[in-house]
Design a protein around this motif. Structure first.
Motif, mmCIF file in Angstrom:
data_model
loop_
_atom_site.group_PDB
_atom_site.id
_atom_site.type_symbol
_atom_site.label_atom_id
_atom_site.label_comp_id
_atom_site.label_asym_id
_atom_site.label_seq_id
_atom_site.Cartn_x
_atom_site.Cartn_y
_atom_site.Cartn_z
ATOM 1 N N LEU A 24 36.388 46.203 50.045
ATOM 2 C CA LEU A 24 37.221 47.214 50.079
ATOM 3 C C LEU A 24 37.143 47.987 48.741
ATOM 4 O O LEU A 24 37.003 49.302 48.755
ATOM 5 C CB LEU A 24 38.873 46.962 50.068
ATOM 6 C CG LEU A 24 39.141 46.233 51.630
ATOM 7 C CD1 LEU A 24 40.611 45.891 51.319
ATOM 8 C CD2 LEU A 24 39.152 47.271 52.637
ATOM 9 N N ARG A 25 37.024 47.421 47.559
ATOM 10 C CA ARG A 25 36.799 48.008 46.339
ATOM 11 C C ARG A 25 35.467 48.892 46.140
ATOM 12 O O ARG A 25 35.403 49.988 45.733
ATOM 13 C CB ARG A 25 36.883 47.258 45.087
ATOM 14 C CG ARG A 25 38.574 46.508 45.018
ATOM 15 C CD ARG A 25 38.605 45.559 43.794
ATOM 16 N NE ARG A 25 39.891 44.942 43.777
ATOM 17 C CZ ARG A 25 40.260 43.637 43.764
ATOM 18 N NH1 ARG A 25 39.223 42.683 43.680
ATOM 19 N NH2 ARG A 25 41.357 43.110 43.743
ATOM 20 N N GLY A 26 34.517 48.210 46.837
ATOM 21 C CA GLY A 26 33.087 48.793 47.025
ATOM 22 C C GLY A 26 33.381 50.031 47.669
ATOM 23 O O GLY A 26 32.327 51.014 47.561
ATOM 24 N N SER A 27 34.227 50.279 48.686
ATOM 25 C CA SER A 27 34.148 51.331 49.464
ATOM 26 C C SER A 27 34.958 52.488 48.496
ATOM 27 O O SER A 27 35.081 53.624 49.080
ATOM 28 C CB SER A 27 34.902 51.201 50.660
ATOM 29 O OG SER A 27 36.325 50.957 50.453
ATOM 30 N N GLY A 28 35.649 52.167 47.511
ATOM 31 C CA GLY A 28 36.389 53.223 46.661
ATOM 32 C C GLY A 28 37.646 53.052 46.944
ATOM 33 O O GLY A 28 38.479 53.746 46.128
ATOM 34 N N ALA A 29 38.112 51.976 47.577
ATOM 35 C CA ALA A 29 39.490 51.870 47.850
ATOM 36 C C ALA A 29 40.024 50.851 46.590
ATOM 37 O O ALA A 29 39.264 50.288 45.959
ATOM 38 C CB ALA A 29 40.114 51.253 49.214
ATOM 39 N N GLU A 30 41.430 50.850 46.446
ATOM 40 C CA GLU A 30 42.084 50.054 45.531
ATOM 41 C C GLU A 30 42.522 48.820 46.460
ATOM 42 O O GLU A 30 42.901 48.833 47.607
ATOM 43 C CB GLU A 30 43.164 50.493 44.949
ATOM 44 C CG GLU A 30 44.073 49.326 43.508
ATOM 45 C CD GLU A 30 45.179 50.184 43.200
ATOM 46 O OE1 GLU A 30 46.019 49.294 42.431
ATOM 47 O OE2 GLU A 30 45.342 51.465 43.321
ATOM 48 N N ALA A 31 42.530 47.475 45.812
ATOM 49 C CA ALA A 31 42.905 46.259 46.735
ATOM 50 C C ALA A 31 43.317 45.167 45.717
ATOM 51 O O ALA A 31 43.014 44.917 44.680
ATOM 52 C CB ALA A 31 41.602 45.705 47.176
ATOM 53 N N GLN A 32 44.879 45.194 46.177
ATOM 54 C CA GLN A 32 45.766 44.045 45.328
ATOM 55 C C GLN A 32 46.046 43.038 46.071
ATOM 56 O O GLN A 32 46.647 43.264 47.279
ATOM 57 C CB GLN A 32 47.122 44.829 44.866
ATOM 58 C CG GLN A 32 46.732 45.853 44.062
ATOM 59 C CD GLN A 32 46.415 45.526 42.581
ATOM 60 O OE1 GLN A 32 46.490 44.381 42.059
ATOM 61 N NE2 GLN A 32 45.714 46.283 41.889
ATOM 62 N N ALA A 33 45.683 41.873 45.944
ATOM 63 C CA ALA A 33 45.884 40.614 46.717
ATOM 64 C C ALA A 33 47.277 39.964 45.988
ATOM 65 O O ALA A 33 47.219 39.510 44.836
ATOM 66 C CB ALA A 33 44.812 39.568 46.592
ATOM 67 N N VAL A 34 48.387 39.755 46.976
ATOM 68 C CA VAL A 34 49.367 39.023 46.426
ATOM 69 C C VAL A 34 49.529 37.617 46.521
ATOM 70 O O VAL A 34 48.927 37.201 47.556
ATOM 71 C CB VAL A 34 50.625 39.622 47.280
ATOM 72 C CG1 VAL A 34 51.972 39.166 46.634
ATOM 73 C CG2 VAL A 34 50.639 41.180 47.161
#
Length: 265
Positions: A24-34
């Protein structure tokens, strides 16, 4: 920018999303895993006082610390309960609530309530309902062993290496979050939603949901909203381990409002 907040289920933690978050980060999005309190690398914080409200606050705090304008909140398995609770408290921050191979939480029901009343008879149902009896000291459910994961985990598509990681990193599950009743309002049903069904070895798919809608079951009628979309993945219950590329693509498509839509009842 879109931010994905990824909430895992019982016995696991944020580590479960490693491969998906990377994509997801590679696509330009931010990703936060809880990582929920008492699980994963926060297992040392477990105790008899940890309950569903604790886990809801974990998710709320993650949402509050995300700076992106749009938050796509992804609840996997048990993780949909604290996700729904957090969405009820922060509806203005949630662009979409994603149910990843998870139930449809109802106000006034705990996870075990819903399993008892809505899940068809099966070994998985009986094992889930037996969680209170297995709890050590009345509050801590031991993590499954590797053999137990193999027998009960619907691990279709998961490699031996990923299974080893699951067994090694699994943590005990506090009982309180499973028995406390969820309190949510109509604000959750009003959100844009996406359901992702894992169909290999599973008990639900889009066709089954369409049949429930056609039957007139009240709890699913809001899913005919045009903003509600659905996907299927031909894998077992652990798509972040078995098909991270496909799951990441589906999550990005869901964030864009894509997916199959249901007809009206």
């Amino acid at each position: 920018m879109t931010a994905f907040v990824l909430v895992s289920g019982g016995y696991t933690g944020g580590w479960l999303w490693r491969d998906v978050a990377e994509r997801l980060r590679g696509s330009g999005a931010e990703a936060q895993a809880v990582t929920l309190t008492g699980l994963g690398d926060r297992r040392h914080l477990a105790g008899p006082g940890v309950d569903l409200e604790t886990h809801i606050e974990d998710v709320v705090q993650t949402i509050d610390h995300v700076e992106a304008d749009e938050v796509v909140l992804v609840g996997y398995c048990y993780g949909i309960y604290p996700s729904a609770g957090a969405a009820d408290r922060r509806p203005d921050r949630i662009a979409r609530l994603v149910h990843l191979d998870s139930p449809l939480p109802q106000d006034g029901y705990s996870m075990l309530d819903q399993v008892r009343e809505l899940m068809p008879p099966s070994p998985a149902r009986e094992r889930t309902l037996g969680m209170p009896e297995r709890a050590e000291d009345g509050w801590r459910i031991p993590a499954p062993t590797r053999a137990e994961w193999l027998e009960n985990g619907n691990l279709a598509g998961v490699s031996p290496e990923a299974l080893d990681r699951l067994a090694r990193l699994s943590s005990p599950m506090p009982l309180g979050p499973c028995t406390q009743k969820l309190r949510i309002s109509e604000k959750v049903a009003a959100l844009a939603t996406t359901g992702i069904f894992c169909t290999t070895g599973g008990t639900a798919d889009i066709a089954a949901l369409e049949a429930l809608v056609a039957s007139g079951l009240p709890m699913v009628q809001h899913l005919t909203d045009p903003r509600a979309t659905f996907f299927e993945l031909a894998t077992g219950h652990w798509p972040m381990l078995s098909v991270p590329d496909e799951l990441s693509g589906v999550l990005l498509s869901a964030a864009a409002g894509e997916g199959r839509r249901l007809g009206t009842a």
